[in-house]
Design an enzyme around this catalytic site. Structure first.
Site, mmCIF file in Angstrom:
data_model
loop_
_atom_site.group_PDB
_atom_site.id
_atom_site.type_symbol
_atom_site.label_atom_id
_atom_site.label_comp_id
_atom_site.label_asym_id
_atom_site.label_seq_id
_atom_site.Cartn_x
_atom_site.Cartn_y
_atom_site.Cartn_z
ATOM 1 C CG ASP A 107 -2.522 0.656 1.270
ATOM 2 O OD1 ASP A 107 -3.198 0.795 -0.534
ATOM 3 O OD2 ASP A 107 -3.400 0.867 1.686
ATOM 4 C CG ASP B 274 -7.686 0.795 2.835
ATOM 5 O OD1 ASP B 274 -6.553 0.423 2.560
ATOM 6 O OD2 ASP B 274 -7.967 1.632 1.832
#
Length: 370
Positions: free
Chosen positions: A222, A268
């Site tokens: 990420d 997420d």
């Protein structure tokens, strides 16, 4: 979930009228109340599939129904996942650069239309079981496809369902057609919540070490794809599919026709969510009638996502949400286990694969006595 779902948090950015919690410079300056409502709603929506998906994962781990069997993630799977996700993300980036975005999104819309109907139907099923009138007949059906004949006959599909499942499918199909025709943000969120809840419920980490490997790898993934390149944000803005939750920042001004959205990628939600669900099943295995590690990790997720939004809003720059969620969701439960003297038990806790039967602990009698 797909890697494009890991869209980091973005400030007021606009893509076809959309703003991301993975953002860019804003064209629309929302009011303070509109911004607070949007981010607060995203946080609330993110918590729903984690909380209820984790609760459902406990029963799912004990089920004998083949359609509800969880998919177990091993340490090897966890180590390979960030690499596969990176290749998929970059592949999508190249596709959007080379081919027409319109045709790619048309194909993706049809794909997610089918998946969304199935996911929403599965999500609604427990609720339908409770509200279905007892005086109505609940007929059983079976969808069976076979290949060959005689002794060489082989089952391709063997799916059993009932009237309640059909009602769920019809309702989900209405939402599906609403989404495919209008691309309305409410329909998008219904599908997104269903995907996230099913992911948390049906994707099981086999132990805490595997969870640490997965979250650690995606932490690097990420951060690299958000801070190191523009690939993540480009794909997130180009990808028209219900792989993110959205909420309009101009809802107070324009109502349901609002068009300037804050977004949160499903990755997420699901990635930390499956770790939180594992800790709930660990709590259950301790047989102490407490949910210490579940509530600790759940509160840690709220803290991590809140910190993501705060940093993003303060610096007006895209933020990889896992940068804040991973340390919080792993660190706080480990710290609590260390204080309670249960760290060894936590890391020795092991779940069997579905083929081996229901939930299994692999701890020595000495560890259990502790």
């Amino acid at each position: 979930m797909e890697d494009a779902e890991h869209s980091a948090a973005v400030p007021n950015g606009s893509s076809n009228g959309s703003d991301a919690v993975n953002g860019t410079a804003a064209r629309f300056v929302s009011s303070a109340e509109g911004t607070a409502l949007a981010y607060g709603s995203l946080l609330f929506m993110a918590l729903l599939p984690i909380f209820f998906g984790a609760l459902r994962s406990v029963g799912c781990s004990k089920t004998k129904n083949a359609s509800d069997m969880p998919e177990t993630i091993t340490s090897r799977d966890a180590a390979r996942f960030p690499i596969i996700a990176s290749c998929t993300l970059f592949g999508l980036y190249l596709f959007f650069k080379i081919f027409s975005q319109e045709y790619i999104n048309l194909l993706l819309s049809m794909y997610f239309f089918v998946l969304g109907i199935l996911a929403l139907s599965h999500t609604m099923s427990p609720f339908m079981n409770r509200v279905f009138p007892a005086n109505l007949p609940n007929k059983q059906y079976q969808l069976l496809f076979t290949q060959g004949s005689g002794e060489g006959k082989e089952e391709i599909v063997n799916y059993e369902f009932d009237t309640k499942d059909l009602i769920c499918l019809v309702i989900s199909s209405v939402v599906g057609f609403w989404y495919i025709l209008k691309k309305h943000w409410v329909a998008n969120n219904l599908f997104g919540l269903a995907f996230a809840l099913n992911g948390v419920e049906l994707l099981h980490l086999n132990n805490v070490s595997t969870g640490c490997i997965l979250l650690g790898g995606l932490f690097v993934y990420d951060v690299f794809w958000v801070f190191g390149t523009n690939v993540m944000v480009t794909v997130a803005k180009s990808f028209e599919a219900p792989i993110k939750l959205v909420f309009p920042q101009d809802l107070l001004e324009k109502g349901l026709d609002a068009s300037n959205f804050a977004m949160l990628g499903l990755g997420d939600i699901v990635i930390p969510g499956i770790f939180i669900a594992l800790l709930l099943r660990f709590d259950v295995s301790l047989k102490k009638n407490t949910r210490t590690y579940f509530y600790t990790s759940f509160l840690a997720y709220i803290f991590g996502l809140g910190l993501t939004i705060f940093v993003m809003h303060t610096f007006k720059h895209a933020q990889p949400a896992l940068l804040y969620l991973v340390p919080a969701c792993v660190g706080f439960p480990v710290l609590v286990a260390l204080i309670k003297g249960e760290l060894t038990e936590m890391f020795r806790y092991e779940e069997s694969s579905p083929d081996d039967g229901p939930l299994k602990e692999e701890m020595t009698e000495t560890d259990k006595d502790k």
